[in-house]
Design a protein around this motif. Structure first.
Motif, PDB file in Angstrom:
ATOM      1  N   UNK A 233       0.832  -1.196   0.000  1.00  0.00           N
ATOM      2  CA  UNK A 233       0.000   0.000   0.000  1.00  0.00           C
ATOM      3  C   UNK A 233       0.869   1.249   0.000  1.00  0.00           C
ATOM      4  N   UNK A 234       0.350   2.305  -0.619  1.00  0.00           N
ATOM      5  CA  UNK A 234       0.987   3.614  -0.570  1.00  0.00           C
ATOM      6  C   UNK A 234       0.232   4.563   0.356  1.00  0.00           C
ATOM      7  N   UNK A 235      -0.588   3.987   1.232  1.00  0.00           N
ATOM      8  CA  UNK A 235      -1.472   4.800   2.068  1.00  0.00           C
ATOM      9  C   UNK A 235      -1.117   4.744   3.542  1.00  0.00           C
ATOM     10  N   UNK A 236       0.066   4.269   3.885  1.00  0.00           N
ATOM     11  CA  UNK A 236       0.452   4.138   5.294  1.00  0.00           C
ATOM     12  C   UNK A 236       0.532   5.511   5.962  1.00  0.00           C
ATOM     13  N   UNK A 237      -0.066   5.607   7.125  1.00  0.00           N
ATOM     14  CA  UNK A 237      -0.047   6.874   7.881  1.00  0.00           C
ATOM     15  C   UNK A 237       0.945   6.771   9.033  1.00  0.00           C
ATOM     16  N   UNK A 238       1.763   7.797   9.291  1.00  0.00           N
ATOM     17  CA  UNK A 238       1.919   9.041   8.523  1.00  0.00           C
ATOM     18  C   UNK A 238       3.113   9.006   7.574  1.00  0.00           C
ATOM     19  N   UNK A 239       3.914   7.905   7.601  1.00  0.00           N
ATOM     20  CA  UNK A 239       5.116   7.844   6.772  1.00  0.00           C
ATOM     21  C   UNK A 239       5.433   6.387   6.453  1.00  0.00           C
ATOM     22  N   UNK A 240       6.465   6.163   5.628  1.00  0.00           N
ATOM     23  CA  UNK A 240       6.879   4.799   5.298  1.00  0.00           C
ATOM     24  C   UNK A 240       7.120   4.003   6.567  1.00  0.00           C
ATOM     25  N   UNK A 241       6.550   2.805   6.616  1.00  0.00           N
ATOM     26  CA  UNK A 241       6.634   1.990   7.826  1.00  0.00           C
ATOM     27  C   UNK A 241       7.519   0.762   7.658  1.00  0.00           C
ATOM     28  N   UNK A 242       7.355   0.049   6.555  1.00  0.00           N
ATOM     29  CA  UNK A 242       8.000  -1.262   6.473  1.00  0.00           C
ATOM     30  C   UNK A 242       8.212  -1.699   5.037  1.00  0.00           C
ATOM     31  N   UNK A 243       9.379  -2.296   4.794  1.00  0.00           N
ATOM     32  CA  UNK A 243       9.645  -3.025   3.567  1.00  0.00           C
ATOM     33  C   UNK A 243      10.316  -4.315   3.993  1.00  0.00           C
ATOM     34  N   UNK A 244       9.599  -5.428   3.963  1.00  0.00           N
ATOM     35  CA  UNK A 244      10.101  -6.649   4.605  1.00  0.00           C
ATOM     36  C   UNK A 244       9.926  -7.878   3.737  1.00  0.00           C
ATOM     37  N   UNK A 258      12.667  -3.470   8.605  1.00  0.00           N
ATOM     38  CA  UNK A 258      13.107  -2.092   8.481  1.00  0.00           C
ATOM     39  C   UNK A 258      12.280  -1.394   7.411  1.00  0.00           C
ATOM     40  N   UNK A 259      12.678  -0.217   7.029  1.00  0.00           N
ATOM     41  CA  UNK A 259      11.958   0.513   5.991  1.00  0.00           C
ATOM     42  C   UNK A 259      12.280  -0.035   4.607  1.00  0.00           C
ATOM     43  N   UNK A 260      13.478  -0.621   4.459  1.00  0.00           N
ATOM     44  CA  UNK A 260      13.919  -1.038   3.121  1.00  0.00           C
ATOM     45  C   UNK A 260      14.806  -2.276   3.184  1.00  0.00           C
ATOM     46  N   UNK A 261      14.299  -3.345   3.803  1.00  0.00           N
ATOM     47  CA  UNK A 261      15.057  -4.596   3.872  1.00  0.00           C
ATOM     48  C   UNK A 261      16.443  -4.387   4.470  1.00  0.00           C
TER      49      UNK A 261
END
Length: 346
Positions: A233-244, A258-261
């Motif tokens: 999703x691109x709708x996470x509030x309020x900022x980037x949360x996770x890239x796993x 983390x945010x980006x693996x």
């Protein structure tokens, strides 16, 4: 020293410029020209790097010699620009995804084959220390049989991000959250899990004024029998949360988040191994979701061009991601699972 030209001077191009400036210090690469239909963008890159700016790819390639063209244009234009590079006898290095349709990617692959030039696709997350360590564990057989793989991409792209350029969020030039933001994670899922047999997906455009989806869930069935899921999703509030990504096997469990693996959150196996001591050192803290992978990716490209390495990220490898994404969109549109194994494969 290998010379590079840059096609497209928008948002992602900064990562390529930064990388090439660093590699120039190493005496391995140099940016000699750039192009963009918006003159101010090309001139800004030229002023920073000393390269020569042009308004179009054709005028650039006719005027300046280079070994490789780094393509940072809108996603839907990537294959056509790879074809242009091939037509001028230059190697092509394309940002992700390889394209927005299999047919266009196939044309680009064929064009490079016919001209005898290399076709690279950027998959910089494969060079994250965390991911490299996970891959080594997988290749060492530490998981035994894989049962389940999952990936979450919970990021934020506000409406003004899409409003910055008309191509963003369109089916022809971009796709939605899966094609743009999550294509690296689709690559991770097929690289770790192996050949995907079928795909089923549900998508929605819940909050952004775009053609494509801002939220999607994708289920995968692998040829091995393992199952997988990708939630984006691109709708996470309020900022980037996770890239796993999480791998669950008969003898091991690993979760990289983390945010980006960039952080190993779970690392458990049935028996110790010498690489276990590298887990803590693999964690990083990147300032953005792009991570630190562009520099080692470019070094790999240079090693391939110098005959020191076999290419890991060819056009055909990048095609696998496009095939899964296209199947997911077809499934979301029709409501049916889509078989992809062997479909339209080169």
């Amino acid at each position: 020293m290998h010379t590079f030209a840059l096609a497209g001077c928008g948002r992602i191009s900064k990562n390529h410029v930064d990388t090439l400036l660093e590699l120039e210090k190493e005496g391995r690469a140099k940016l000699v020209s750039c192009c963009d239909p918006v003159p101010e963008r090309a001139c800004a890159v030229a002023e920073r790097t000393g390269c020569q700016p042009f308004p179009s790819m054709e005028s650039m390639l006719e005027a300046v010699k280079c070994d490789v063209v780094s393509i940072c244009t809108p996603s839907g234009l990537h294959p056509a620009h790879v074809e242009t590079a091939a037509r001028y006898g230059r190697h092509a290095l394309s940002e992700k995804p390889a394209g927005t349709s299999l047919s266009s990617v196939d044309r680009a692959i064929n064009a490079c084959d016919e001209k005898g030039v290399r076709y690279f696709v950027v998959k910089q997350n494969r060079f994250n220390k965390t991911i490299a360590l996970l891959r080594r564990a997988l290749e060492a057989g530490r998981f035994g049989r894989l049962y389940l793989l999952s990936s979450n991409v919970y990021w934020t792209r506000p409406q003004d991000y899409y409003d910055q350029a008309k191509w963003r969020g369109t089916w022809e030039f971009d796709g939605g959250a899966l094609s743009n933001q999550a294509s690296h994670y689709v690559d991770m899922m097929q690289w770790m899990g192996g050949a995907v047999e079928s795909v089923q997906a549900f998508s929605a455009t819940l909050a952004r004024r775009i053609e494509a989806e801002d939220t999607i869930t994708v289920n995968l069935k692998y040829r091995s029998g393992a199952l997988g899921s990708i939630n984006v999703t691109n709708l996470t509030y309020p900022k980037n949360l996770e890239g796993s990504i999480t791998l669950l096997g008969e003898k091991g469990t690993v979760r990289i988040g983390g945010v980006a693996l960039n952080k190993i959150e779970q690392w458990q196996f049935d028996a110790p191994h010498e690489i276990d001591g590298e887990v803590d050192d693999a964690n990083t803290n990147p300032s953005s979701v792009y991570g630190f992978g562009h520099v080692p990716f470019y070094r790999h490209v240079l090693d391939v061009l110098d005959g020191k390495a076999e290419p890991l990220l060819t056009g055909r490898e990048g095609r696998k991601t496009v095939e899964i994404i296209q199947a997911a969109y077809e499934s979301a549109r029709t409501g049916r699972a889509v078989q992809i194994l062997g479909r339209n494969s080169l």
